[in-house]
Design a protein around this motif. Structure first.
Motif, PDB file in Angstrom:
ATOM      1  N   TYR A 191       1.606   9.338 -10.933  1.00  6.94           N
ATOM      2  CA  TYR A 191       0.116   9.070 -11.494  1.00  6.94           C
ATOM      3  C   TYR A 191      -1.089   9.743 -10.648  1.00  6.94           C
ATOM      4  O   TYR A 191      -2.086   8.899 -10.263  1.00  6.94           O
ATOM      5  N   SER A 192      -0.726  10.740 -10.490  1.00 11.94           N
ATOM      6  CA  SER A 192      -1.952  11.668  -9.522  1.00 11.94           C
ATOM      7  C   SER A 192      -3.230  11.283  -9.783  1.00 11.94           C
ATOM      8  O   SER A 192      -4.240  11.518  -9.071  1.00 11.94           O
ATOM      9  N   GLY A 220       0.550  -1.274   0.199  1.00  9.37           N
ATOM     10  CA  GLY A 220      -0.025   0.166  -0.147  1.00  9.37           C
ATOM     11  C   GLY A 220       0.747   1.265   0.059  1.00  9.37           C
ATOM     12  O   GLY A 220       0.600   2.223  -0.649  1.00  9.37           O
ATOM     13  N   GLU A 221       1.857   1.277   0.808  1.00  8.82           N
ATOM     14  CA  GLU A 221       2.895   2.390   0.897  1.00  8.82           C
ATOM     15  C   GLU A 221       3.591   2.702  -0.671  1.00  8.82           C
ATOM     16  O   GLU A 221       3.865   3.943  -0.885  1.00  8.82           O
ATOM     17  N   ALA A 222       3.860   1.490  -1.223  1.00  6.14           N
ATOM     18  CA  ALA A 222       4.498   1.734  -2.400  1.00  6.14           C
ATOM     19  C   ALA A 222       3.535   2.193  -3.293  1.00  6.14           C
ATOM     20  O   ALA A 222       3.770   3.211  -4.450  1.00  6.14           O
ATOM     21  N   VAL A 223       2.290   1.789  -3.231  1.00  6.81           N
ATOM     22  CA  VAL A 223       1.373   2.407  -4.340  1.00  6.81           C
ATOM     23  C   VAL A 223       1.218   4.108  -4.117  1.00  6.81           C
ATOM     24  O   VAL A 223       0.936   4.969  -4.873  1.00  6.81           O
ATOM     25  N   LYS A 224       1.098   4.319  -2.886  1.00  8.07           N
ATOM     26  CA  LYS A 224       0.883   5.888  -2.402  1.00  8.07           C
ATOM     27  C   LYS A 224       2.195   6.760  -2.837  1.00  8.07           C
ATOM     28  O   LYS A 224       1.990   7.773  -3.594  1.00  8.07           O
ATOM     29  N   GLN A 225       3.432   6.064  -2.920  1.00 11.25           N
ATOM     30  CA  GLN A 225       4.371   6.732  -3.560  1.00 11.25           C
ATOM     31  C   GLN A 225       4.237   6.999  -5.074  1.00 11.25           C
ATOM     32  O   GLN A 225       4.589   7.969  -5.535  1.00 11.25           O
TER      33      GLN A 225
END
Length: 233
Positions: free
Chosen positions: A56-57, A46-51
């Motif tokens: 890709y905002s 999940g944290e990797a996706v947030k990064q």
């Protein structure tokens, strides 16, 4: 067309940072977005996706859940999330590269004419790579068994690389889905078939995952074969 790719994850840190860019490359021309539904992965998925959302905002979204609620529930949650936001085409795929992103353009092409497009391992041109003979037998046997019980012509009932129109999801009626395990994929396709949806299978090569750990088990297969009868009746 407004496309949403729904990707459920649990401990996919070894794949997710490569997989999302690979999918993005294939969906940019289709006005596509990605929704990752993460079941509280302790490995930091999940944290990797947030990064990656920093890059890709406008096209990468994340739903974080506190527990491991299962694949079916993740997909149903993702579909409903997309319906609420006006998406009209939905693609489900695994994050481990067993579902190759390069097949997406052909699926997008076919969904213009069909209600459901299935990435199929069990038609001419389709195959699996890196599986043991036993695992391959169980998978193909599961699809054949399901077809016989349900009298459904779809060759790859158990596969999870599928594209759905909003019309198909509405016809299926997600609130009536009873499966929460491996049989979820079978029930979705069976309900689409019984609802008169136009279904197209395209051949795919399905390689075994190269990184991370598979969530499939013999118990899940056995539960699915029993659940088939509940789906039918």
């Amino acid at each position: 067309m407004k496309l949403l790719v729904v990707i459920p994850t649990y401990n996919e840190i070894e794949n997710i940072t490569r997989f999302i860019p690979a999918v993005m490359e294939q969906i940019q021309s289709s006005n596509g977005n990605i929704l990752v539904v993460d079941d509280g992965s302790p490995d930091g998925t999940g944290e990797a996706v947030k990064q990656m959302q920093q890059k890709y905002s406008d096209s990468l979204f994340l739903l974080e859940r506190t527990g491991k609620n299962g694949l079916a529930d993740a997909y149903l949650t993702g579909f409903r999330w997309g319906e609420e936001r006006g998406y009209d085409v939905f693609l489900e795929m695994d994050a481990d590269f067993s579902h190759k992103p390069e097949y997406i353009p052909e699926m997008v092409k076919q969904i213009q004419e069909y209600d459901v497009v299935i990435g199929s391992r069990n038609i001419k041109g389709g195959a699996v790579e890196g599986w043991s003979a036993l695992r391959n037998f169980i998978s193909k046997g599961g699809s054949l068994y399901s077809r016989m019980v349900l009298h459904c012509p779809v060759k790859d009932l158990t596969g999870g690389f599928n594209m759905w129109t909003r019309k198909a999801l509405d016809a299926i009626d997600l609130d009536k889905i009873v499966s929460r395990g491996y049989s979820f994929q079978i029930e979705m396709k069976y309900r689409a078939y019984k609802s008169g949806m136009k279904i197209k299978e395209i051949p795919i090569i399905f390689p075994d995952r190269q990184a991370g750990t598979s969530k499939m088990s013999k118990k899940i297969f056995v539960e699915a074969f029993i659940k088939i009868w509940k789906i039918r009746y």
